[in-house]
Scaffold this motif. Structure first.
Motif, PDB file in Angstrom:
ATOM      1  N   GLY A 165      -7.109   6.373  22.832  1.00 37.72           N
ATOM      2  CA  GLY A 165      -6.626   5.701  21.635  1.00 37.72           C
ATOM      3  C   GLY A 165      -6.494   4.207  21.815  1.00 37.72           C
ATOM      4  N   HIS A 166      -6.132   3.539  20.737  1.00 34.48           N
ATOM      5  CA  HIS A 166      -5.953   2.086  20.766  1.00 34.48           C
ATOM      6  C   HIS A 166      -4.537   1.691  21.173  1.00 34.48           C
ATOM      7  N   GLY A 167      -3.530   2.444  20.720  1.00 37.45           N
ATOM      8  CA  GLY A 167      -2.149   2.059  20.936  1.00 37.45           C
ATOM      9  C   GLY A 167      -1.551   2.667  22.192  1.00 37.45           C
ATOM     10  N   GLY A 168      -0.284   2.329  22.442  1.00 35.00           N
ATOM     11  CA  GLY A 168       0.428   2.897  23.565  1.00 35.00           C
ATOM     12  C   GLY A 168       0.243   2.108  24.842  1.00 35.00           C
ATOM     13  N   ALA A 169       0.883   2.608  25.903  1.00 37.04           N
ATOM     14  CA  ALA A 169       0.917   1.885  27.178  1.00 37.04           C
ATOM     15  C   ALA A 169      -0.416   1.877  27.904  1.00 37.04           C
ATOM     16  N   VAL A 170      -1.320   2.817  27.568  1.00 35.96           N
ATOM     17  CA  VAL A 170      -2.625   2.868  28.224  1.00 35.96           C
ATOM     18  C   VAL A 170      -3.725   3.009  27.174  1.00 35.96           C
ATOM     19  N   GLY A 171      -3.507   2.424  26.006  1.00 35.31           N
ATOM     20  CA  GLY A 171      -4.545   2.387  24.984  1.00 35.31           C
ATOM     21  C   GLY A 171      -5.494   1.229  25.217  1.00 35.31           C
ATOM     22  N   THR A 172      -6.434   1.060  24.328  1.00 36.31           N
ATOM     23  CA  THR A 172      -7.421  -0.006  24.506  1.00 36.31           C
ATOM     24  C   THR A 172      -6.764  -1.380  24.508  1.00 36.31           C
ATOM     25  N   ARG A 173      -5.698  -1.565  23.708  1.00 36.02           N
ATOM     26  CA  ARG A 173      -5.071  -2.889  23.677  1.00 36.02           C
ATOM     27  C   ARG A 173      -4.477  -3.250  25.031  1.00 36.02           C
ATOM     28  N   ALA A 174      -3.715  -2.328  25.592  1.00 34.78           N
ATOM     29  CA  ALA A 174      -3.078  -2.606  26.872  1.00 34.78           C
ATOM     30  C   ALA A 174      -4.113  -2.789  27.981  1.00 34.78           C
ATOM     31  N   LEU A 175      -5.121  -1.933  28.018  1.00 39.73           N
ATOM     32  CA  LEU A 175      -6.147  -2.031  29.056  1.00 39.73           C
ATOM     33  C   LEU A 175      -6.971  -3.305  28.900  1.00 39.73           C
ATOM     34  N   ASN A 176      -7.309  -3.665  27.669  1.00 36.50           N
ATOM     35  CA  ASN A 176      -8.083  -4.882  27.460  1.00 36.50           C
ATOM     36  C   ASN A 176      -7.291  -6.129  27.842  1.00 36.50           C
ATOM     37  N   ALA A 177      -5.988  -6.112  27.568  1.00 39.74           N
ATOM     38  CA  ALA A 177      -5.164  -7.256  27.958  1.00 39.74           C
ATOM     39  C   ALA A 177      -5.155  -7.410  29.471  1.00 39.74           C
ATOM     40  N   ALA A 178      -5.014  -6.288  30.179  1.00 42.99           N
ATOM     41  CA  ALA A 178      -4.994  -6.348  31.640  1.00 42.99           C
ATOM     42  C   ALA A 178      -6.351  -6.758  32.206  1.00 42.99           C
ATOM     43  N   LEU A 179      -7.433  -6.249  31.627  1.00 48.22           N
ATOM     44  CA  LEU A 179      -8.766  -6.587  32.113  1.00 48.22           C
ATOM     45  C   LEU A 179      -9.132  -8.037  31.780  1.00 48.22           C
ATOM     46  N   LYS A 180      -8.719  -8.501  30.627  1.00 52.50           N
ATOM     47  CA  LYS A 180      -8.985  -9.908  30.288  1.00 52.50           C
ATOM     48  C   LYS A 180      -8.284 -10.845  31.266  1.00 52.50           C
ATOM     49  N   GLU A 181      -7.073 -10.504  31.620  1.00 47.63           N
ATOM     50  CA  GLU A 181      -6.323 -11.353  32.549  1.00 47.63           C
ATOM     51  C   GLU A 181      -7.044 -11.493  33.883  1.00 47.63           C
ATOM     52  N   ARG A 182      -7.731 -10.444  34.311  1.00 51.21           N
ATOM     53  CA  ARG A 182      -8.440 -10.490  35.587  1.00 51.21           C
ATOM     54  C   ARG A 182      -9.863 -11.026  35.458  1.00 51.21           C
ATOM     55  N   LEU A 183     -10.543 -10.693  34.377  1.00 49.57           N
ATOM     56  CA  LEU A 183     -11.968 -10.994  34.271  1.00 49.57           C
ATOM     57  C   LEU A 183     -12.286 -12.249  33.471  1.00 49.57           C
ATOM     58  N   ASN A 184     -11.459 -12.591  32.493  1.00 48.70           N
ATOM     59  CA  ASN A 184     -11.730 -13.786  31.686  1.00 48.70           C
ATOM     60  C   ASN A 184     -10.419 -14.342  31.118  1.00 48.70           C
ATOM     61  N   PRO A 185      -9.537 -14.827  31.971  1.00 50.97           N
ATOM     62  CA  PRO A 185      -8.245 -15.331  31.487  1.00 50.97           C
ATOM     63  C   PRO A 185      -8.431 -16.552  30.601  1.00 50.97           C
ATOM     64  N   GLY A 186      -7.548 -16.669  29.641  1.00 52.63           N
ATOM     65  CA  GLY A 186      -7.618 -17.805  28.725  1.00 52.63           C
ATOM     66  C   GLY A 186      -6.507 -17.734  27.708  1.00 52.63           C
ATOM     67  N   PRO A 187      -6.305 -18.802  26.964  1.00 57.16           N
ATOM     68  CA  PRO A 187      -5.187 -18.849  26.011  1.00 57.16           C
ATOM     69  C   PRO A 187      -5.414 -18.036  24.746  1.00 57.16           C
ATOM     70  N   GLY A 188      -6.649 -17.639  24.475  1.00 52.63           N
ATOM     71  CA  GLY A 188      -6.914 -16.873  23.253  1.00 52.63           C
ATOM     72  C   GLY A 188      -6.607 -17.654  22.007  1.00 52.63           C
ATOM     73  N   ARG A 189      -7.148 -18.874  21.932  1.00 50.89           N
ATOM     74  CA  ARG A 189      -6.782 -19.777  20.848  1.00 50.89           C
ATOM     75  C   ARG A 189      -7.318 -19.322  19.484  1.00 50.89           C
TER      76      ARG A 189
END
Length: 723
Positions: free
Chosen positions: A563-587
């Motif tokens: 799913g998208h929501g929750g502690a291990v949904g796409t949002r949470a996983l994408n946030a963690a992966l972005k931090e490692r693979l392409n960090p940025g301010p998300g302007r």
């Protein structure tokens, strides 16, 4: 996590799951492409609109008789009178919505003409609501205490005069994706005060349409009457019968009666002259017009294909020569397509070699043959398979295209909109003789109707796909209904998917979660105890373990979660992966250049890509090598980060490595089709972050696809019998 459903397949109308599903659709599964540019989404929406208008016009001109109706009495006679009243535009009888008694079936609908071509240049940004219209809606929303962010969606959903419509009928807010009845009730109270209540006719109609919309999101093309009445009562509608009557009388929904066949019963004998035939049981259904008409149009188109004689391009001897030279089930497929207008082909990933061989054989005979896939990744993979097939073939004596010619492969949406493929002939039909549709389980009724009605007379259609994968996001189960109806030849591939992953996925398809030997680390199980550990181990696999041990870089590894929501949904996983693979301010709406994304130009479409840049025009994306610009106001609804996605977003695509994440509280979201689809996206390596314990084998063994209510089998039967 409280898993937010990836689609609405598991959400029943009138349940909290249906509401969550609608909210999920509003949050990012849907949305349209940006205004001010020619886009695939706008072209497809326009094509669907023209098709619906054309079918509706033809249906309005019809006056189809209802057979054997004179002998009915009691409630069955009331039902028949109501159906006639609906077709003539009158209000149905009050007793129509009682429990159905035996009644006759409706006659087969008159075949409709093929749609005219939709030229891409005719699709302009004028379809977008004017800024002043959006602003007027925003003022009404603010007055009623609704989020002003819904203004654009409301203006698009309600069309011209949306602000006045909302003032006079605030429950029309339910036509905006994600809005629930209790929210619309609060909006109505703020605008109307004491003038509204639970028994307001406007509320009854709006909730009825909302429930039918929720049913469509869950995959149904119609709802059985008892289920609809029960759902209305659950939503606090005092008079469910009256609400449905009003909805049908206003033309917001249609009512149907479909004859039921008892299992194993012999075919009914022809009616005698004196009308002594027995009454037959029926089920009464209610559905939205757009899906009802699309399903009828689809039945017409399929019947035309089944009962037509294919165009004789190439002699029977030439077809047989090609079939005899092909191994096993490939030869069977070539023979079936040679002599029939509609053929079904089933199999896994390896079976794609058979449609590829068919396409190559047909083109060698001079046929205008094309293939269409669900998405761009599948298109590029099949095109590569065709190129390898061409390179491996002997060149002497070939009459087809040269190996370096452009591959005859398009996406289904690109084919229909004219942005890809052979284009259309002067009469509006697709300019081809054979169409091979891969990923056929992903066809919803509207898309399938557009395809079949776009084929010229004498053309052949091959629907190919894996029946074990998840069904379409849109309503219907076209491929499954056709397989069950057995109205045309079916060829099952005998090419098994190779290796440990092929063995694992094949077992899942028959309900068995087998332990397989994986000497090359093709399969790795990573047990986890909680959500935090699941996120940590997923990031570790993508960023470090898979690249180091398997040799697949992070950009070629896809994470799939329920799913998208929750502690291990796409949002949470994408946030963690972005931090490692392409960090940025998300302007720009949380996105930065280089971010991996999934763009959904229309509901049910998922286009993987990357962010190129952001400027005043919007968010610039690169999707399958093409540049897409999403205006700022549409980014939130149509773009998500894409390092992690759901199985429905991933269907039709494959990656060198896949990490499937199964957190402990996702057990209720699992089913055999979900597991089959998620595991089957991996080419070389599959890691399973496993936190559901025995829920995984139980889902594989005991949880099949949820049934969908459709009318296609009933619609096909009389048309095929009458041809």
């Amino acid at each position: 996590m409280s898993t937010e459903p990836e689609t609405t397949e598991d959400a029943e109308p009138g349940t909290p799951g249906a509401e969550t599903a609608a909210a999920g659709a509003a949050e990012g599964e849907g949305g349209e492409a940006g205004a001010g540019q020619l886009s695939e989404a706008e072209a497809e929406l326009r094509a669907q609109q023209i098709e619906r208008e054309r079918i509706a016009q033809r249906k309005a001109e019809k006056k189809a008789p209802i057979e054997a109706g004179a002998k009915l009495s009691g409630k069955a006679a009331d039902l028949l009178a109501a159906v006639r009243a609906v077709e003539s535009g009158e209000k149905p009888a009050a007793t129509v919505f009682a429990e159905p008694e035996p009644a006759p079936r409706r006659s087969a609908p008159e075949p409709v003409r093929r749609p005219q071509p939709v030229a891409a240049e005719t699709v302009t940004a004028s379809a977008a609501p004017a800024p002043e219209a959006v602003q007027a809606v925003r003022r009404v929303l603010a007055e009623g205490g609704a989020p002003e962010a819904l203004a654009l969606q409301a203006a698009e959903a309600l069309g011209e005069g949306a602000d006045e419509l909302l003032r006079t009928d605030p429950w029309q807010l339910l036509r905006v994706a994600g809005v629930r009845p209790e929210q619309a009730d609060g909006f109505a109270r703020a605008l109307l005060g004491t003038e509204c209540g639970p028994d307001d006719e406007r509320r009854g109609r709006a909730v009825t349409v909302w429930l039918l919309d929720q049913a469509a999101l869950a995959g149904h093309t119609a709802l059985e009457m008892p289920a609809l009445l029960a759902a209305l009562a659950q939503r606090g509608v005092p008079d469910p019968d009256g609400a449905v009557q009003d909805t049908i009388a206003e033309g917001d929904a249609l009512v149907f009666q479909d004859a039921l066949e008892e299992p194993g019963a012999p075919a009914p004998a022809p009616a005698e002259e004196d009308g002594a035939d027995e009454e037959r049981p029926v089920r009464v259904l209610v559905g939205l017009e757009r899906y009802a008409l699309a399903e009828e149009s689809l039945a017409d188109g399929l019947a035309r294909l089944v009962n037509s004689v294919p165009k004789q391009d190439g002699s029977a001897e030439e077809w047989e020569r090609l079939a005899a030279a092909a191994p096993g089930s490939t030869g069977e497929l070539i023979r079936a397509v040679a002599g029939h207008g509609l053929v079904l082909h089933t199999g896994g990933e390896a079976s794609l070699a058979e449609p590829a061989a068919l396409l190559r054989a047909a083109r060698s005979l001079g046929l205008r043959a094309w293939a269409a896939t669900h998405g761009p990744i599948g298109r590029d993979r099949f095109a590569a398979l065709l190129r390898r097939s061409d390179q491996a073939a002997d060149s002497p004596g070939r009459t087809g295209e040269a190996p370096n010619a452009d591959s005859p492969v398009a996406t289904v949406s690109g084919l229909l909109t004219g942005l890809e493929g052979p284009g259309r002939a002067a009469d509006g039909a697709l300019d081809l003789d054979l169409l091979v549709v891969l990923d056929a389980p992903q066809l919803d009724v509207e898309t399938a109707a557009l395809l079949t009605e776009s084929l010229p007379d004498g053309a052949r259609l091959l629907l190919a796909g894996d029946p074990a994968v998840l069904w379409s996001v849109g309503p219907g189960r076209v491929f499954a209904d056709l397989l069950a109806a057995r109205i045309c030849p079916q060829v099952a591939s005998r090419l098994p998917d190779p290796g440990p992953l092929g063995e694992l996925v094949s077992g899942v398809g028959v309900g068995e979660l087998n332990q397989v030997e994986a000497p090359g680390k093709e399969l790795v199980i990573v047990p986890v105890r909680d959500a935090g550990e699941a996120v940590h181990r997923t990031v570790q696999l993508v960023v470090d373990s898979v690249p180091r041990a398997i040799g697949v870089p992070a950009e070629e590894t896809q994470v799939i979660t329920p799913g998208h929501g929750g502690a291990v949904g796409t949002r949470a996983l994408n946030a963690a992966l972005k931090e490692r693979l392409n960090p940025g301010p998300g302007r720009f709406g949380g996105f930065d250049p280089g971010d991996r994304i999934v763009h959904s130009p229309v509901p049910g479409r998922a286009l993987p890509g990357r962010v190129v840049k952001a400027d005043a025009e919007g968010l610039h994306l690169s999707c399958a090598g093409e540049t897409v610009v999403v205006p700022k106001e549409r980014v939130e609804h149509s773009v998500r980060h894409g390092w992690a996605m759901t199985a429905h977003q991933a269907v039709g695509s494959r990656w060198p490595a896949v990490v499937v994440v199964l957190p402990g509280d996702a057990a209720q979201a699992l089913s055999r089709p979900w597991v089959y689809t998620a595991f089957g996206r991996a080419d070389r390596h599959l890691s399973v972050v496993h936190g559901v314990e025995q829920a995984l084998p139980r889902a594989v063994a005991e949880v099949p696809a949820k049934p969908r209510t459709t009318r296609l089998p009933v619609l096909l039967a009389p048309q095929l019998a009458g041809e």
